[in-house]
Design a protein around this motif. Structure first.
Motif, PDB file in Angstrom:
ATOM      1  N   CYS A  11      44.795   9.551-105.446  1.00  0.00           N
ATOM      2  CA  CYS A  11      45.297   9.452-104.174  1.00  0.00           C
ATOM      3  C   CYS A  11      44.731  10.774-103.313  1.00  0.00           C
ATOM      4  O   CYS A  11      44.904  11.745-103.727  1.00  0.00           O
ATOM      5  CB  CYS A  11      47.046   9.615-104.470  1.00  0.00           C
ATOM      6  N   CYS A  12      44.825  10.567-101.983  1.00  0.00           N
ATOM      7  CA  CYS A  12      44.327  11.494-101.168  1.00  0.00           C
ATOM      8  C   CYS A  12      45.389  12.557-100.829  1.00  0.00           C
ATOM      9  O   CYS A  12      45.147  13.726-100.196  1.00  0.00           O
ATOM     10  CB  CYS A  12      43.714  10.774 -99.852  1.00  0.00           C
ATOM     11  N   TYR A  13      46.587  12.327-101.195  1.00  0.00           N
ATOM     12  CA  TYR A  13      47.734  13.181-101.022  1.00  0.00           C
ATOM     13  C   TYR A  13      48.169  14.277-102.338  1.00  0.00           C
ATOM     14  O   TYR A  13      48.842  14.971-101.973  1.00  0.00           O
ATOM     15  CB  TYR A  13      48.964  12.583-100.497  1.00  0.00           C
ATOM     16  N   CYS A  14      47.363  13.760-103.234  1.00  0.00           N
ATOM     17  CA  CYS A  14      47.832  14.774-104.548  1.00  0.00           C
ATOM     18  C   CYS A  14      47.205  15.946-104.856  1.00  0.00           C
ATOM     19  O   CYS A  14      47.768  16.917-105.714  1.00  0.00           O
ATOM     20  CB  CYS A  14      47.557  13.870-106.041  1.00  0.00           C
ATOM     21  N   LEU A  15      46.197  16.575-103.819  1.00  0.00           N
ATOM     22  CA  LEU A  15      45.738  17.968-104.294  1.00  0.00           C
ATOM     23  C   LEU A  15      46.418  18.917-103.726  1.00  0.00           C
ATOM     24  O   LEU A  15      47.100  18.935-102.457  1.00  0.00           O
ATOM     25  CB  LEU A  15      44.068  17.636-103.662  1.00  0.00           C
ATOM     26  N   TYR A  43      41.680  15.843 -97.438  1.00  0.00           N
ATOM     27  CA  TYR A  43      42.611  16.395 -98.084  1.00  0.00           C
ATOM     28  C   TYR A  43      43.374  17.732 -97.535  1.00  0.00           C
ATOM     29  O   TYR A  43      44.579  18.052 -98.216  1.00  0.00           O
ATOM     30  CB  TYR A  43      42.056  16.900 -99.544  1.00  0.00           C
ATOM     31  N   PHE A  44      42.937  18.245 -96.552  1.00  0.00           N
ATOM     32  CA  PHE A  44      43.642  19.606 -96.148  1.00  0.00           C
ATOM     33  C   PHE A  44      44.219  19.413 -94.796  1.00  0.00           C
ATOM     34  O   PHE A  44      44.522  20.713 -94.081  1.00  0.00           O
ATOM     35  CB  PHE A  44      42.402  20.636 -96.366  1.00  0.00           C
ATOM     36  N   GLN A  45      43.957  18.519 -94.070  1.00  0.00           N
ATOM     37  CA  GLN A  45      44.529  18.384 -92.662  1.00  0.00           C
ATOM     38  C   GLN A  45      45.985  17.983 -92.789  1.00  0.00           C
ATOM     39  O   GLN A  45      46.421  17.151 -93.817  1.00  0.00           O
ATOM     40  CB  GLN A  45      43.719  17.422 -91.854  1.00  0.00           C
ATOM     41  N   HIS A  89      39.055  25.695-101.417  1.00  0.00           N
ATOM     42  CA  HIS A  89      39.826  25.626-100.298  1.00  0.00           C
ATOM     43  C   HIS A  89      41.084  27.008-100.671  1.00  0.00           C
ATOM     44  O   HIS A  89      41.829  26.554-101.639  1.00  0.00           O
ATOM     45  CB  HIS A  89      40.523  24.434 -99.927  1.00  0.00           C
ATOM     46  N   LYS A  90      40.973  27.962-100.001  1.00  0.00           N
ATOM     47  CA  LYS A  90      41.865  28.908-100.467  1.00  0.00           C
ATOM     48  C   LYS A  90      42.513  29.609 -99.383  1.00  0.00           C
ATOM     49  O   LYS A  90      41.964  29.747 -98.143  1.00  0.00           O
ATOM     50  CB  LYS A  90      40.922  30.146-101.183  1.00  0.00           C
TER      51      LYS A  90
END
Length: 275
Positions: free
Chosen positions: A207-211, A270-272, A231-232
């Motif tokens: 899933c693209c939302y799980c990270l 993943y981060f937007q 990504h930090k």
């Protein structure tokens, strides 16, 4: 030339300024296979403008054969997103802006998204777009092109194309349909063969939302780690940054440009903010 709804100038950095003007005769996002062109075009009569760079030993200039040559020999690059007042005042997010920096903090590229307000409102981070990367001399160095791809569990593979002026495909980043962890392949634009594999956190699902907001991707080929992306949270600037570390010093400038393209695809996937 970059397009926008109105003439505006964005100050990304003291060294880079991106100017944009309206051009209604030219579409902003392309759905068909076309050649992307940019001005000025490097030719034998008009080569690329000398590019100033900073090193530990001091500042110098060089004439790059291609816009991505300034990535050569860098141990890492860092992608910082710039935010606009529109994002906090309206329901529709504006086109994203980024600055790609060297380890010394110098701005290498100013990255400017080109997309439509309707696509941003309807499709969110899955929207199609073009990302234009300009160097310090205001010349277009790279163009990233992403098509529309939606799916709550990533059932529709995502991909991103990396172009270089005056309209050549440098390579592609293609999602692999795996269920245990995120996986992508970086393909060469000429041979269409995979040159790198990008792997995300293990057991993170399909899933693209799980990270989580802070995570790590490794990039390898032939069993050897060549680079990594993470990504930090950057406490000094109170924002998240996407960081690329080139583990293999033998990576060519072209390979580094392809890895940079994969980092932008991960950023949107993943981060937007989601819709």
């Amino acid at each position: 030339m970059l397009q926008n709804d109105a003439v505006r100038t964005l100050q990304y950095d003291s060294e880079i300024r991106v100017a944009q003007t309206t051009n209604e005769a030219e579409p902003r996002v392309y759905d068909a296979q076309i050649s992307i062109t940019a001005q000025p075009r490097p030719t034998s009569e008009a080569p690329r403008i000398p590019l100033p760079i900073s090193t530990v030993a001091g500042s110098r200039t060089f004439i790059p054969l291609a816009g991505y040559d300034c990535l050569a020999d860098l141990p890492s690059v860092h992608i910082e997103q710039t935010f606009e007042l529109n994002d906090s005042l309206t329901a529709v997010s504006s086109e994203n802006r980024y600055v790609v920096r060297s380890p010394l903090g110098d701005a290498i590229f100013a990255a400017s998204e080109s997309s439509t307000g309707r696509n941003r409102m309807i499709w969110g981070a899955a929207r199609p777009f073009q990302m234009h990367l300009l160097d310090k001399t205001h010349q277009e160095a790279l163009v990233f092109r992403k098509k529309l791809a939606v799916g709550a569990i990533c059932c529709q593979p995502k991909n991103l194309e990396i172009w270089i002026p005056p309209g050549n495909v440098l390579g592609r980043v293609v999602q692999s349909p795996t269920f245990t962890q995120p996986e992508f392949y970086i393909e060469d634009g000429n041979t269409h063969q995979p040159v790198f594999c990008v792997e995300g956190p293990a057991n993170s699902g399909f899933c693209c939302y799980c990270l989580p907001k802070e995570c790590y991707f490794k990039i390898h080929s032939g069993g050897d780690l060549r680079a990594s992306i993470d990504h930090k949270w950057l406490a000094s600037k109170s924002q998240y940054t996407t960081n690329i570390y080139f583990s293999d010093a033998r990576l060519t400038a072209k390979e580094r440009a392809l890895i940079l393209g994969s980092a932008f695809l991960l950023e949107y996937m993943y981060f937007q903010k989601r819709f």
